[in-house]
Design an enzyme around this catalytic site. Sequence first.
Site, PDB file in Angstrom:
ATOM      1  CB  SER A  62      19.996  -6.802 -26.736  1.00  0.00           C
ATOM      2  OG  SER A  62      20.091  -6.921 -28.310  1.00  0.00           O
ATOM      3  CG  ASP A  94      19.193   0.327 -27.498  1.00  0.00           C
ATOM      4  OD1 ASP A  94      19.746   0.408 -28.079  1.00  0.00           O
ATOM      5  OD2 ASP A  94      19.259  -0.463 -26.950  1.00  0.00           O
ATOM      6  CG  HIS A 110      21.459  -2.567 -27.303  1.00  0.00           C
ATOM      7  ND1 HIS A 110      20.787  -3.055 -26.987  1.00  0.00           N
ATOM      8  CD2 HIS A 110      21.901  -3.972 -27.513  1.00  0.00           C
ATOM      9  CE1 HIS A 110      19.767  -3.479 -27.714  1.00  0.00           C
ATOM     10  NE2 HIS A 110      21.064  -4.386 -27.774  1.00  0.00           N
TER      11      HIS A 110
END
Lengths: 277, 277
Positions: B148, B224, B257
């Site tokens: 991320s 996600d 995620h």
Amino acid sequence: MTLETLSANLSFGGVQGVYRHKSAQTKTDMTFAVFVPPHDPGAKLPVIWYLSGLTCTHANVMEKGEYRRACAKLGLIFIAPDTSPRGNDVPDDDAYDFGQGAGFYVDALRHPWAAQYRMRSYIEDELPEIIAAHFPADRSRQAIMGHSMGGHGALTIGMRNPDRYKSISAFSPIVSPIQCPWGQKALTGYLGDDPAIWRQYDACALIKDGARTPALLVDQGTADNFLHDQLQPALLDAACRDAGIDLTLNMRDGYDHSYFFISTFMAEHLRWHAARL
Amino acid sequence: MTLETLSANLSFGGVQGVYRHKSAQTKTDMTFAVFVPPHDPGAKLPVIWYLSGLTCTHANVMEKGEYRRACAKLGLIFIAPDTSPRGNDVPDDDAYDFGQGAGFYVDALRHPWAAQYRMRSYIEDELPEIIAAHFPADRSRQAIMGHSMGGHGALTIGMRNPDRYKSISAFSPIVSPIQCPWGQKALTGYLGDDPAIWRQYDACALIKDGARTPALLVDQGTADNFLHDQLQPALLDAACRDAGIDLTLNMRDGYDHSYFFISTFMAEHLRWHAARL
């Protein structure tokens, strides 16, 4: 019985879920984690019960246990219950080793614990029905394992139910709560002073009283701070030798009491169980 | 420079340590985690840098990343830095995506951030010297990866230093902070409004401006929540295609995620890096 899904995450091709339900045993909401590996539609899968240690919830092994890769490969359902009832209305204690987070897998007999601290019946009776109703579990293929206080839980619940659990394993278990400070405190607090009652919650006493298990595996780190005062695996080794139980006891040089140790040998334990399921 | 060992646990035959030092860049104590796999005395080992995402510390990947089994097998040192300076004397913001826990791997230019938010120089310059001085790291064999915001960090730091990092990989990276809300907020806040300065902190812009890398791997879950607004891997795919960079972009059906996703594909990323080191 309603089961609420708190989270469900795809992981290693299976689903890691966290669930909540109202427990008839503890009179509280109880939370538990289940990993269901990838499987064919309609298949029924063998089940691993994992009981956690002092201060833990369902989340510790779920986050740090590194069991999903092996469970996905071996086709094992992995169940991680909480270690006690919880909530503002549940009696508690300031100590980390008594009260919430420290249920010790007993059905308490003393006030104020008796009404809600019923983790033996929760794990032995109530949660299995919920698992059977909501997950593709094969009740004829179950094993039980745990860590520390949860190792004690796995040993005692497994030995009291040898027809249900084909194999028992533990990391750093409390093998004889009767003979260690953690156990003496918990058994006195939850059960009172009658040693006859204590014996059903002590793996070594259960073995001396005739309990058996088809298969038994224990891993213990030699650098575990609790090894000599609390865990004392030699007591289990002696009890098994006297009883003719085939215990595999792996002393792991330099490993401690943490999930850094557990995760290292988790896949080995799961393969050992799978070979017996 | 003094390095304080906060913890050291044997795991998978290696040592998982957590360390603290006074940082010249951030003017704070900084904490980081290093796993050193089992190795022959005197050996120098290849290094994986892992940069974490928003809100994370060194601990998230250490607890949930499931990298130790593969690093032990492949002989890789695994380094997990913190994501920003921390402390009561460090400027902060109430938002989760700015201030402490959200350093965005930039050297900040604006008050009050500029004095301490120097995560680019910390990761690129200061921490590598500490690693070289205290761990058996082979500086000629290094790779960088992240998740991320940390994927953004790995991409940009890796692309700015192609001679140092033989390979770059990322889980769910922010591939173009210039073009997403998280990035626009952070770059404006830390750097000000000059888009020319932003470009050195944007993987897609760096590629357009001529940056290259020997090898690039990205895994992205299709479930996600941040995929479409923030992460936008298609932008990286297009930039790499235009530039002739060989990007492997794996879209993982149904993954989200979380570390349940990262841990699933961690070993695959580590094997991919090891083959290039």
